[in-house]
Design an enzyme around this catalytic site. Structure first.
Site, PDB file in Angstrom:
ATOM      1  N   LYS A  85       0.837  -1.212   0.000  1.00  0.00           N
ATOM      2  CA  LYS A  85       0.000   0.000   0.000  1.00  0.00           C
ATOM      3  C   LYS A  85       0.877   1.270   0.000  1.00  0.00           C
ATOM      4  O   LYS A  85       0.634   2.191  -0.765  1.00  0.00           O
ATOM      5  CB  LYS A  85      -0.951  -0.020   1.218  1.00  0.00           C
ATOM      6  CG  LYS A  85      -1.921  -1.206   1.169  1.00  0.00           C
ATOM      7  CD  LYS A  85      -2.881  -1.232   2.332  1.00  0.00           C
ATOM      8  CE  LYS A  85      -2.251  -1.541   3.660  1.00  0.00           C
ATOM      9  NZ  LYS A  85      -1.591  -2.856   3.751  1.00  0.00           N
ATOM     10  N   THR A  86       1.906   1.267   0.859  1.00  0.00           N
ATOM     11  CA  THR A  86       2.798   2.443   0.918  1.00  0.00           C
ATOM     12  C   THR A  86       3.543   2.593  -0.410  1.00  0.00           C
ATOM     13  O   THR A  86       3.682   3.703  -0.938  1.00  0.00           O
ATOM     14  CB  THR A  86       3.820   2.268   2.062  1.00  0.00           C
ATOM     15  OG1 THR A  86       3.115   1.894   3.241  1.00  0.00           O
ATOM     16  CG2 THR A  86       4.600   3.541   2.305  1.00  0.00           C
ATOM     17  N   ASP A 130      -1.233   6.424   6.627  1.00  0.00           N
ATOM     18  CA  ASP A 130      -1.264   4.995   6.903  1.00  0.00           C
ATOM     19  C   ASP A 130      -2.134   4.740   8.137  1.00  0.00           C
ATOM     20  O   ASP A 130      -2.261   5.618   8.998  1.00  0.00           O
ATOM     21  CB  ASP A 130       0.187   4.524   7.162  1.00  0.00           C
ATOM     22  CG  ASP A 130       0.339   3.034   6.901  1.00  0.00           C
ATOM     23  OD1 ASP A 130      -0.637   2.406   6.427  1.00  0.00           O
ATOM     24  OD2 ASP A 130       1.419   2.503   7.165  1.00  0.00           O
ATOM     25  N   THR A 179      -5.791  -1.635   7.233  1.00  0.00           N
ATOM     26  CA  THR A 179      -5.959  -3.082   7.278  1.00  0.00           C
ATOM     27  C   THR A 179      -7.376  -3.413   7.733  1.00  0.00           C
ATOM     28  O   THR A 179      -7.780  -4.560   7.739  1.00  0.00           O
ATOM     29  CB  THR A 179      -4.961  -3.700   8.288  1.00  0.00           C
ATOM     30  OG1 THR A 179      -5.034  -2.934   9.500  1.00  0.00           O
ATOM     31  CG2 THR A 179      -3.535  -3.663   7.763  1.00  0.00           C
ATOM     32  N   ARG A 238       6.438  -8.277   1.618  1.00  0.00           N
ATOM     33  CA  ARG A 238       7.334  -7.902   2.723  1.00  0.00           C
ATOM     34  C   ARG A 238       7.971  -9.142   3.339  1.00  0.00           C
ATOM     35  O   ARG A 238       9.156  -9.153   3.661  1.00  0.00           O
ATOM     36  CB  ARG A 238       6.575  -7.110   3.799  1.00  0.00           C
ATOM     37  CG  ARG A 238       7.498  -6.738   4.961  1.00  0.00           C
ATOM     38  CD  ARG A 238       6.817  -5.886   6.010  1.00  0.00           C
ATOM     39  NE  ARG A 238       6.535  -4.567   5.509  1.00  0.00           N
ATOM     40  CZ  ARG A 238       5.419  -3.891   5.788  1.00  0.00           C
ATOM     41  NH1 ARG A 238       4.497  -4.429   6.548  1.00  0.00           N
ATOM     42  NH2 ARG A 238       5.242  -2.684   5.296  1.00  0.00           N
TER      43      ARG A 238
HETATM   44  P1  ADP Z   1       2.167  -1.987   3.175  1.00  0.00           P
HETATM   45  O1  ADP Z   1       2.214  -0.478   3.102  1.00  0.00           O
HETATM   46  O2  ADP Z   1       0.943  -2.568   2.524  1.00  0.00           O
HETATM   47  O3  ADP Z   1       2.375  -2.520   4.563  1.00  0.00           O
HETATM   48  P2  ADP Z   1       4.686  -1.807   1.711  1.00  0.00           P
HETATM   49  O4  ADP Z   1       4.314  -0.917   0.580  1.00  0.00           O
HETATM   50  O5  ADP Z   1       5.470  -1.202   2.827  1.00  0.00           O
HETATM   51  O6  ADP Z   1       3.398  -2.550   2.281  1.00  0.00           O
HETATM   52  O7  ADP Z   1       5.481  -3.049   1.069  1.00  0.00           O
HETATM   53  C1  ADP Z   1       6.328  -3.895   1.824  1.00  0.00           C
HETATM   54  C2  ADP Z   1       7.561  -4.248   1.025  1.00  0.00           C
HETATM   55  O8  ADP Z   1       7.199  -5.077  -0.066  1.00  0.00           O
HETATM   56  C3  ADP Z   1       8.297  -3.055   0.436  1.00  0.00           C
HETATM   57  O9  ADP Z   1       9.687  -3.270   0.564  1.00  0.00           O
HETATM   58  C4  ADP Z   1       7.905  -3.045  -1.019  1.00  0.00           C
HETATM   59  O10 ADP Z   1       8.926  -2.547  -1.821  1.00  0.00           O
HETATM   60  C5  ADP Z   1       7.636  -4.507  -1.311  1.00  0.00           C
HETATM   61  N1  ADP Z   1       6.541  -4.672  -2.263  1.00  0.00           N
HETATM   62  C6  ADP Z   1       5.231  -4.651  -1.999  1.00  0.00           C
HETATM   63  N2  ADP Z   1       4.496  -4.874  -3.090  1.00  0.00           N
HETATM   64  C7  ADP Z   1       5.373  -5.048  -4.095  1.00  0.00           C
HETATM   65  C8  ADP Z   1       5.217  -5.336  -5.495  1.00  0.00           C
HETATM   66  N3  ADP Z   1       4.008  -5.512  -6.037  1.00  0.00           N
HETATM   67  N4  ADP Z   1       6.310  -5.429  -6.248  1.00  0.00           N
HETATM   68  C9  ADP Z   1       7.528  -5.288  -5.687  1.00  0.00           C
HETATM   69  N5  ADP Z   1       7.757  -5.043  -4.368  1.00  0.00           N
HETATM   70  C10 ADP Z   1       6.687  -4.916  -3.574  1.00  0.00           C
END
Ligand code: ADP
Length: 348
Positions: A85-86, A130, A179, A238
């Site tokens: 998401k981030t 977030d 979430t 992640r």
């Molecule tokens: P969330 O905000 O949903 O908790 P993040 O955006 O922080 O998740 O993602 C977690 C990690 O996974 C980061 O290091 C991100 O670069 C990697 N990541 C997530 N989705 C992808 C994707 N579709 N392709 C490549 N890397 C991804």
């Protein structure tokens, strides 16, 4: 109309930097991104693996807003932690050729925090919040007019000294991540023009993410090694990237190599007490606890019994155990399946 406490002067909307993570997506140069593991985020929608339906909706919204020279609609992204998401917020800002400012809802404690954040935005910028379901009521109310009319309606001061002020804001895009979609109040939810679920990833998609990341950190991963890692990554990038980093540590320290085979993955995971199903010591502790009884147990009782945080159990441990058929959630509580029981018995 939101009320701002009287001890705030008209110009005192500044933020404490420690409280809010503000990150400018445009200050991440390519070479820095490659050197820093935390910055190994895809920068464009094309580089972002998976989530095809979400990507195509967002692509259309971005192109339409560029065509109309208008800011992008507010976007709500919901789904489990670690699904991107981030990352999506960053790359949406990048695609819009603008900056992304980041804050987490629990850090926005007082109304002046959100006021400061909004006043700090420039035309067209993205504000990413977030855990948006954790915004407090006053902050949320301030956001309503900010999102809808790009305007802040404030009452400054108290009692007889109170006066109303309306402040015009630059047109911005709010991206909220959560979430817990159900915990967002309907008035806030309705103000997002786009609402998208971020889904778990397939094994092939995770494999692609692992392979790309391995290249970025100069690891040679053979096909079976990347396949086995993606199988145990719980559908979550992640986790996939974290496991890959652990395997890299092991390979470099114990085997003094950057070449990763299936066997090396197995040995590395064993050394971190992760088994071939991808279960770690917390998963086993959780399953063993449930195995003590045949009746469903509530999440809070499990958390108290294990001395662990209930949201870690709910969002990190349980989804995977349900996915592999070891656990079911019933209205009366959590229950181990026969498969889960067999697994725990096999450890004895
Ligand atoms: P969330 O905000 O949903 O908790 P993040 O955006 O922080 O998740 O993602 C977690 C990690 O996974 C980061 O290091 C991100 O670069 C990697 N990541 C997530 N989705 C992808 C994707 N579709 N392709 C490549 N890397 C991804």
């Amino acid at each position: 109309m939101a009320i701002i406490s009287s001890n705030i002067g008209d110009n005192d909307f500044s933020l404490k930097k420690k409280e809010l993570r503000l990150i400018d997506s445009k200050i991440i140069p390519e070479e820095k991104r490659n050197n820093n593991l935390n910055l190994a985020r895809p920068l464009t929608l094309q580089e972002f693996i998976g989530q095809e339906q979400l990507k195509s909706s967002i692509r259309i919204a971005i192109d339409a807003s560029i065509y109309r020279k208008e800011p992008l609609e507010h976007i709500l992204l919901y789904g489990q932690p670690g699904l991107g998401k981030t990352t999506l917020a960053f790359l949406i800002a990048h695609e819009m050729n603008t900056k992304c400012r980041i804050a987490t809802a629990p850090a926005i404690e007082r109304p002046r925090d959100i006021v400061g954040l909004l006043l700090g935005l420039k035309e067209g910028e993205v504000l990413f919040i977030d855990e948006i379901h954790r915004l407090n009521k006053l902050t949320e109310e301030l956001l309503y007019s900010a999102m809808e009319d790009f305007r802040l309606d404030l009452t400054v001061g108290a009692n007889r000294g109170a006066r109303c002020r309306t402040i015009n804001l630059p047109r911005f895009t709010l991206i909220g991540a959560t979430t817990k979609l159900a915990s967002i109040s309907p008035p806030l939810r309705d103000r997002f023009g786009i609402s998208q679920k971020v889904e778990f990833y397939t094994i092939d998609e995770l494999k692609q993410i692992i392979v790309n990341f391995a290249k970025l950190i100069n690891l040679n991963l053979d096909d079976e090694a990347s396949h086995n890692l993606s199988k145990i990554s719980r559908g979550t990038p992640r986790i996939a990237l974290r496991l890959l980093r652990r395997v890299r540590d092991y390979a470099q320290v114990v085997n003094k190599t950057n070449n990763i085979s299936k066997n090396l993955v197995k040995k590395a995971l064993n050394s971190f007490q992760i088994d071939e199903k991808g279960l770690d010591s917390l998963d086993r502790k959780y399953l063993s606890f449930l195995n003590l009884t045949n009746i469903p147990i509530g999440l809070d009782s499990i958390a108290a019994g294990l001395g662990d945080d209930s949201s870690t159990l709910e969002f990190v441990v349980e989804p995977y155990l349900i996915q592999i058929g070891f656990l079911i959630r019933t209205p009366k509580g959590r229950l181990l399946t026969d498969l889960g029981k067999q697994y725990i018995d096999s450890l004895k």
